[in-house]
Enzyme design. Structure first.
Site, PDB file in Angstrom:
ATOM      1  N   HIS A  77       5.302   5.365   1.298  1.00 12.46           N
ATOM      2  CA  HIS A  77       4.825   4.008   1.511  1.00 12.46           C
ATOM      3  C   HIS A  77       4.055   3.936   2.827  1.00 12.46           C
ATOM      4  O   HIS A  77       4.422   4.573   3.816  1.00 12.46           O
ATOM      5  CB  HIS A  77       5.995   3.025   1.529  1.00 12.46           C
ATOM      6  CG  HIS A  77       5.571   1.617   1.278  1.00 12.46           C
ATOM      7  ND1 HIS A  77       5.122   0.789   2.282  1.00 12.46           N
ATOM      8  CD2 HIS A  77       5.509   0.882   0.134  1.00 12.46           C
ATOM      9  CE1 HIS A  77       4.802  -0.395   1.767  1.00 12.46           C
ATOM     10  NE2 HIS A  77       5.031  -0.360   0.469  1.00 12.46           N
ATOM     11  N   HIS A  78       2.985   3.137   2.832  1.00  9.96           N
ATOM     12  CA  HIS A  78       2.124   3.060   4.010  1.00  9.96           C
ATOM     13  C   HIS A  78       2.841   2.452   5.205  1.00  9.96           C
ATOM     14  O   HIS A  78       2.410   2.609   6.359  1.00  9.96           O
ATOM     15  CB  HIS A  78       0.866   2.239   3.685  1.00  9.96           C
ATOM     16  CG  HIS A  78      -0.356   2.713   4.404  1.00  9.96           C
ATOM     17  ND1 HIS A  78      -0.331   3.111   5.726  1.00  9.96           N
ATOM     18  CD2 HIS A  78      -1.640   2.852   3.987  1.00  9.96           C
ATOM     19  CE1 HIS A  78      -1.554   3.472   6.096  1.00  9.96           C
ATOM     20  NE2 HIS A  78      -2.364   3.332   5.073  1.00  9.96           N
ATOM     21  N   SER A  79       3.942   1.763   4.977  1.00 10.69           N
ATOM     22  CA  SER A  79       4.684   1.168   6.088  1.00 10.69           C
ATOM     23  C   SER A  79       5.296   2.224   6.994  1.00 10.69           C
ATOM     24  O   SER A  79       5.655   1.942   8.139  1.00 10.69           O
ATOM     25  CB  SER A  79       5.787   0.248   5.565  1.00 10.69           C
ATOM     26  OG  SER A  79       6.700   0.974   4.758  1.00 10.69           O
ATOM     27  N   CYS A 113       0.808  -1.218   0.000  1.00  9.05           N
ATOM     28  CA  CYS A 113       0.000   0.000   0.000  1.00  9.05           C
ATOM     29  C   CYS A 113       0.844   1.273   0.000  1.00  9.05           C
ATOM     30  O   CYS A 113       1.870   1.341   0.678  1.00  9.05           O
ATOM     31  CB  CYS A 113      -0.935   0.027   1.205  1.00  9.05           C
ATOM     32  SG  CYS A 113      -2.252  -1.194   1.132  1.00  9.05           S
ATOM     33  N   GLY A 118       3.770   4.669   8.335  1.00  5.72           N
ATOM     34  CA  GLY A 118       2.843   5.011   9.407  1.00  5.72           C
ATOM     35  C   GLY A 118       1.419   5.034   8.902  1.00  5.72           C
ATOM     36  O   GLY A 118       1.162   4.958   7.696  1.00  5.72           O
TER      37      GLY A 118
END
Length: 501
Positions: free
Chosen positions: A160-162, A42, A164
């Site tokens: 990138h959603h990683s 994501c 947060g």
């Protein structure tokens, strides 16, 4: 809920630590590892319209003093082998801001506002096909010297959603901004008053002779909380295993949606209109937005089903073209309760899901869409569904690993139809390193939905952002038209009701 009381931005804990106190290496959190899984990769894109011509040098200098001081925006992801096999860690690195800021050469002399809007949509959609370079921190900022119908220039932030969740990232981005009226002050958000009418009644009933009644109501509330949570848990399990939504014209096939170019569009409406409905109907802003969304989806699906019947040469005399029963559910991201524990905003991916069933159908009284949405969301508030899905997700990662957990989450979401989120924004004008902001339109992609709706408030406006699979929904602006028309119809009905009363 969006109220009139104000509160200051709380910067996430990790941004308030000194660089030297940070470790050079940190393992990715379980949720961050899931967001890197191929089944659930994501990204977040936020389109920010500004009211003046962008000065790239000023922006880059501002980023050096703010954003890249955060460890997630100054660390790259590295795969490392240890005694347990392959693992992923964040490694601090020296950030060269110019490597992350892209200033495309756009020939704008002959681009009118309407064409500029289309150019922006195409540009942002193209970004969904380009993965971020994992040899650098996973973010980039595009500065477009492009005048659109609602902004002088545009900035596009992609990460990138990683890194947060939406609340953490929004808090960090807003911490880089300042009030236009006072460049030394952080933005102000509306205060979230989460006390329910139920708890207010309980407090009122606890006085004097009403103590016994208060005990009965408290016991009944606890029983309903347990029952609702059990029912929601069973529904989530069933959804992950077999319970699918109706195959409507807005439901995509996640097996065919990998690495597709997504379309991202937005539109801004009056937040005052939404507040007028909210106050008259004694609801929250979120209740109103969900009710209007239900009405807009119903109107859009009625048109799509009618066109399908016409194309197939079927009888058009029936005024209602939709099936009588449609199961259409949305995964609503609920992270505010988890972020609200204590007084500090915690960094990370603190996400729980609520499966919200929209009641799709045409209504003679448009206010019925509001009432039904409120009934459902009030019942969902009396459940621990969001906290439960968050906890179960963590346990699944520990028990089954990242790959299987990503597959299960992917399957559960793919059996629903869409995603929905609503974030509150500043109540007064703010600036991005000296550039006054006209609007903010956040979006997310990479999850298995053909339609994602984000709502972002800012000053007296609400921006609706749609992320869609164009092979499923090719007429995205018509869906926005239907939403805006539904808002107008509901507002008119509310005003008529007010004048009658």
């Amino acid at each position: 809920m969006i109220e009139h009381q104000a509160m200051e931005i709380k910067i996430p804990e990790t941004t308030m630590r000194k660089d030297e106190e940070e470790e050079d290496e940190q393992p990715l959190s379980p949720a961050a590892r899931v967001f890197h899984a191929p089944e659930f990769n994501c990204y977040v894109i936020s389109v920010i319209g500004v009211k003046k011509k962008i000065e790239p040098d000023v922006i880059m200098e501002g980023l050096k003093q703010t954003l890249i001081r955060h460890p997630r925006f100054s660390s790259k992801m590295v795969s490392k082998r240890n005694e347990n096999g392959q693992t992923q860690i964040w490694v601090r690195t020296n950030v060269v801001v110019s490597d992350h800021v892209i200033v495309p050469d756009i020939q704008t002399q002959n681009i009118e506002n309407a064409n500029a809007d289309k150019f922006l949509e195409s540009y942002v959609s193209d970004l969904t096909l380009i993965p971020l370079d994992t040899s650098k921190p996973l973010w980039e900022l595009h500065l477009l010297d492009l005048k659109t119908s609602d902004a002088e220039n545009v900035a596009v932030l992609k990460f990138h959603h990683s890194l947060g969740d939406g609340m953490s990232l929004m808090a960090l981005v807003l911490a880089c901004m300042r009030k236009t009226s006072n460049p030394d002050e952080l933005p102000t958000l509306p205060n979230q008053n989460r006390s329910s009418s139920r708890s207010s009644r309980l407090k009122a009933g606890s006085r004097g002779d009403f103590r016994f009644l208060w005990l009965i109501m408290a016991l009944w509330s606890a029983i309903m909380l347990v029952l609702n949570t059990m029912c929601d848990a069973l529904e989530f399990i069933a959804t992950a295993m077999f319970l699918k939504d109706t195959e409507t014209p807005i439901k995509g096939d996640f097996r065919l949606s990998k690495h597709k170019r997504m379309s991202l569009v937005h539109r801004t409406v009056s937040l005052d209109d939404i507040k007028l409905i909210k106050n008259t109907m004694n609801m929250t802003v979120n209740d109103v937005v969900l009710g209007v969304t239900q009405a807009g989806l119903s109107q859009y699906l009625e048109t799509r089903y009618g066109e399908k019947k016409k194309k197939l040469g079927e009888d058009q005399r029936n005024s209602n073209h939709m099936p009588k029963i449609i199961r259409l559910r949305s995964a609503i991201l609920d992270l505010s309760d988890m972020m609200a524990k204590g007084s500090k905003c915690r960094w990370g991916n603190w996400i729980g899901y609520i499966v919200f069933p929209f009641s799709i159908g045409l209504r003679k009284d448009p206010l019925e869409h509001l009432r039904s949405a409120k009934r459902i969301i009030d019942r969902k508030k009396n459940s621990l569904e969001a906290a439960l899905t968050f906890i179960v997700g963590k346990l699944m990662i520990k028990s089954f690993g990242v790959k299987m957990t990503a597959n299960i989450i992917n399957r559960a979401l793919s059996n629903t139809t869409m995603s929905f989120s609503n974030l509150i924004g500043p109540i007064e004008e703010i600036s991005f390193f000296g550039h006054p902001i006209a609007y903010m339109a956040p979006s997310v992609y990479g999850h298995p939905h053909a339609l994602t709706m984000h709502f972002q408030s800012y000053m007296n406006k609400m921006t609706i952002s749609l992320t869609v699979d164009p092979t499923v929904i090719s007429d995205t602006h018509r869906l926005l038209d239907n939403w805006e028309e539904s808002l107008k119809n509901i507002k008119a009905a509310v005003q008529e009701r007010g004048s009658i009363h």
